[in-house]
Motif scaffolding. Structure first.
Motif, PDB file in Angstrom:
ATOM      1  N   LEU A 249       0.835  -1.201   0.000  1.00 37.64           N
ATOM      2  CA  LEU A 249       0.000   0.000   0.000  1.00 37.64           C
ATOM      3  C   LEU A 249       0.871   1.252   0.000  1.00 37.64           C
ATOM      4  CD1 LEU A 249      -2.893   1.077   0.085  1.00 37.64           C
ATOM      5  CD2 LEU A 249      -2.760   1.007   2.601  1.00 37.64           C
ATOM      6  N   GLY A 250       1.971   1.186   0.739  1.00 41.53           N
ATOM      7  CA  GLY A 250       2.891   2.319   0.775  1.00 41.53           C
ATOM      8  C   GLY A 250       3.528   2.597  -0.568  1.00 41.53           C
ATOM      9  N   GLN A 251       3.567   1.584  -1.430  1.00 39.31           N
ATOM     10  CA  GLN A 251       4.111   1.749  -2.780  1.00 39.31           C
ATOM     11  C   GLN A 251       3.021   2.062  -3.804  1.00 39.31           C
ATOM     12  OE1 GLN A 251       6.257  -1.936  -3.552  1.00 39.31           O
ATOM     13  NE2 GLN A 251       8.160  -1.062  -2.749  1.00 39.31           N
ATOM     14  N   GLY A 252       1.783   2.203  -3.319  1.00 38.87           N
ATOM     15  CA  GLY A 252       0.686   2.506  -4.232  1.00 38.87           C
ATOM     16  C   GLY A 252       0.171   1.306  -4.985  1.00 38.87           C
ATOM     17  N   ARG A 253       0.535   0.106  -4.590  1.00 38.15           N
ATOM     18  CA  ARG A 253       0.108  -1.118  -5.279  1.00 38.15           C
ATOM     19  C   ARG A 253      -1.172  -1.623  -4.591  1.00 38.15           C
ATOM     20  NH1 ARG A 253       5.905  -4.070  -5.078  1.00 38.15           N
ATOM     21  NH2 ARG A 253       4.751  -5.842  -5.998  1.00 38.15           N
ATOM     22  N   ARG A 254      -2.255  -0.910  -4.843  1.00 38.63           N
ATOM     23  CA  ARG A 254      -3.484  -1.087  -4.077  1.00 38.63           C
ATOM     24  C   ARG A 254      -4.115  -2.472  -4.269  1.00 38.63           C
ATOM     25  NH1 ARG A 254      -5.840   3.692  -2.295  1.00 38.63           N
ATOM     26  NH2 ARG A 254      -7.947   2.872  -2.656  1.00 38.63           N
ATOM     27  N   ASP A 255      -4.154  -2.959  -5.486  1.00 33.19           N
ATOM     28  CA  ASP A 255      -4.789  -4.257  -5.729  1.00 33.19           C
ATOM     29  C   ASP A 255      -4.034  -5.384  -5.007  1.00 33.19           C
ATOM     30  OD1 ASP A 255      -6.694  -3.048  -7.271  1.00 33.19           O
ATOM     31  OD2 ASP A 255      -5.739  -3.556  -9.191  1.00 33.19           O
ATOM     32  N   GLU A 256      -2.705  -5.330  -5.073  1.00 36.91           N
ATOM     33  CA  GLU A 256      -1.899  -6.357  -4.395  1.00 36.91           C
ATOM     34  C   GLU A 256      -2.039  -6.238  -2.883  1.00 36.91           C
ATOM     35  OE1 GLU A 256       2.142  -7.084  -6.348  1.00 36.91           O
ATOM     36  OE2 GLU A 256       1.524  -5.119  -7.161  1.00 36.91           O
ATOM     37  N   ALA A 257      -2.110  -4.989  -2.418  1.00 34.79           N
ATOM     38  CA  ALA A 257      -2.277  -4.770  -0.981  1.00 34.79           C
ATOM     39  C   ALA A 257      -3.615  -5.336  -0.519  1.00 34.79           C
ATOM     40  CB  ALA A 257      -2.196  -3.282  -0.659  1.00 34.79           C
ATOM     41  N   LEU A 258      -4.676  -5.098  -1.296  1.00 35.52           N
ATOM     42  CA  LEU A 258      -5.996  -5.604  -0.946  1.00 35.52           C
ATOM     43  C   LEU A 258      -5.978  -7.132  -0.829  1.00 35.52           C
ATOM     44  CD1 LEU A 258      -9.048  -5.266  -0.511  1.00 35.52           C
ATOM     45  CD2 LEU A 258      -9.302  -5.278  -3.013  1.00 35.52           C
ATOM     46  N   GLU A 259      -5.358  -7.777  -1.792  1.00 35.42           N
ATOM     47  CA  GLU A 259      -5.257  -9.239  -1.761  1.00 35.42           C
ATOM     48  C   GLU A 259      -4.530  -9.701  -0.491  1.00 35.42           C
ATOM     49  OE1 GLU A 259      -3.251 -12.979  -4.191  1.00 35.42           O
ATOM     50  OE2 GLU A 259      -2.929 -10.922  -4.886  1.00 35.42           O
ATOM     51  N   SER A 260      -3.473  -8.988  -0.117  1.00 33.24           N
ATOM     52  CA  SER A 260      -2.702  -9.365   1.069  1.00 33.24           C
ATOM     53  C   SER A 260      -3.535  -9.245   2.339  1.00 33.24           C
ATOM     54  CB  SER A 260      -1.447  -8.494   1.181  1.00 33.24           C
ATOM     55  OG  SER A 260      -0.538  -8.798   0.152  1.00 33.24           O
TER      56      SER A 260
END
Length: 290
Positions: A249-260
């Motif tokens: 999320l801190g890198q702006g990778r929202r979709d991957e963050a959501l999955e995590s």
């Protein structure tokens, strides 16, 4: 009385050393040792007798007494060094055969003092285990590496596991992971392979946390990926997935963050707890912007 004894001794056609040698040839080692000691007490200038006394103690398995007499002998006659080393290594092999690590280490150390750099590859694994048990990990690794270099193929995997465990104990998780993975590539022991897999995951999580603390996000994510791909240790997976989400999320990778975050909740059996609550809030923020 003293004169009569002296005359009797002088008239004895067989010396104590000769009697000892005869008894030794008959494998009467204790009696031979007694004769050698008697002869040495009468003639302390005899290096031959002193060498026989030291060797007899070694053959009898009395390392400390052998070392005592060899110490005295070598001060006077260094040319007996090879004999002393041979006896020490023989004692070391006997100690290894009976799983006496203390005896093994003492005998090898005595030999190495006499000849630094002496090759002891066939004894090195036992020495590695001994020094591990004493807490001397530096010396243990030195001997394990020597053992690994000379080990037959069917012994390599076991040594790799021991070396990996030692690295992990020392806090060298990067080296531990390398060795555990090398072990996994070589072993056919499924149970031991699972143990190694668990240790790799545990070490990777330790390295991930250190990377987070140092601000190295890329390295942290790489180590977290190792943990999640291995799926062990299971008790940390909720935390690993959540913190992976935070980094992404801190890198702006929202979709991957959501999955995590979702995966983090998947690994919480009860659905309760502070981490689960935080994960739900993150999921709501990412899905609904709140």
């Amino acid at each position: 009385m003293g004169l009569a004894w002296a005359l009797g001794a002088c008239g004895d056609p067989e010396t104590a050393m000769a009697r000892g040698d005869r008894l030794w040839a008959d494998s009467s080692y204790a009696e031979a040792l007694a004769e050698y000691r008697l002869g040495y007490q009468r003639n302390q200038g005899s290096d031959e007798l002193l060498a026989r006394v030291a060797h007899a103690y070694a053959v009898s398995g009395e390392f400390q007494r052998a070392q005592q007499y060899y110490g005295e002998l070598l001060k006077r006659s260094p040319n007996y060094t090879d004999q002393a080393i041979f006896d020490y290594l023989t004692l070391a092999k006997q100690a290894q055969a009976r799983s006496d690590r203390y005896g093994l280490a003492g005998a090898v150390e005595a030999a190495v003092v006499l000849r630094p750099g002496l090759p002891v590859s066939d004894l090195a694994a036992g020495l590695g285990r001994y020094y591990t048990s004493t807490g001397d990990s530096t010396k243990a690794l030195e001997y394990y590496e020597r053992a690994l270099g000379a080990a037959p193929p069917d012994s390599v995997a076991g040594l790799l596991f021991e070396i990996a465990t030692l690295h992990e104990t020392r806090g060298n998780c990067a080296d531990a992971i390398t060795m555990f993975n090398a072990f996994r590539a070589r072993t056919n022991d499924g149970e031991k392979a699972d143990q190694a897999r668990w240790h790799v995951g545990s070490c990777a999580w330790n390295l991930a946390r250190k990377a987070v603390q140092s601000g190295d996000t890329a390295r942290a994510l790489a180590h977290m990926k190792t943990v999640t791909e291995l799926g062990v240790p299971q008790n940390v997976l909720e935390e690993v997935w959540f913190h992976r989400g935070e980094l992404l999320l801190g890198q702006g990778r929202r979709d991957e963050a959501l999955e995590s975050y979702i995966r983090s909740l998947d690994h919480n059996r009860t659905g309760t707890g502070q981490l689960a609550d935080r994960a739900r809030r993150r999921i709501d923020e990412l899905r609904f912007g709140r």
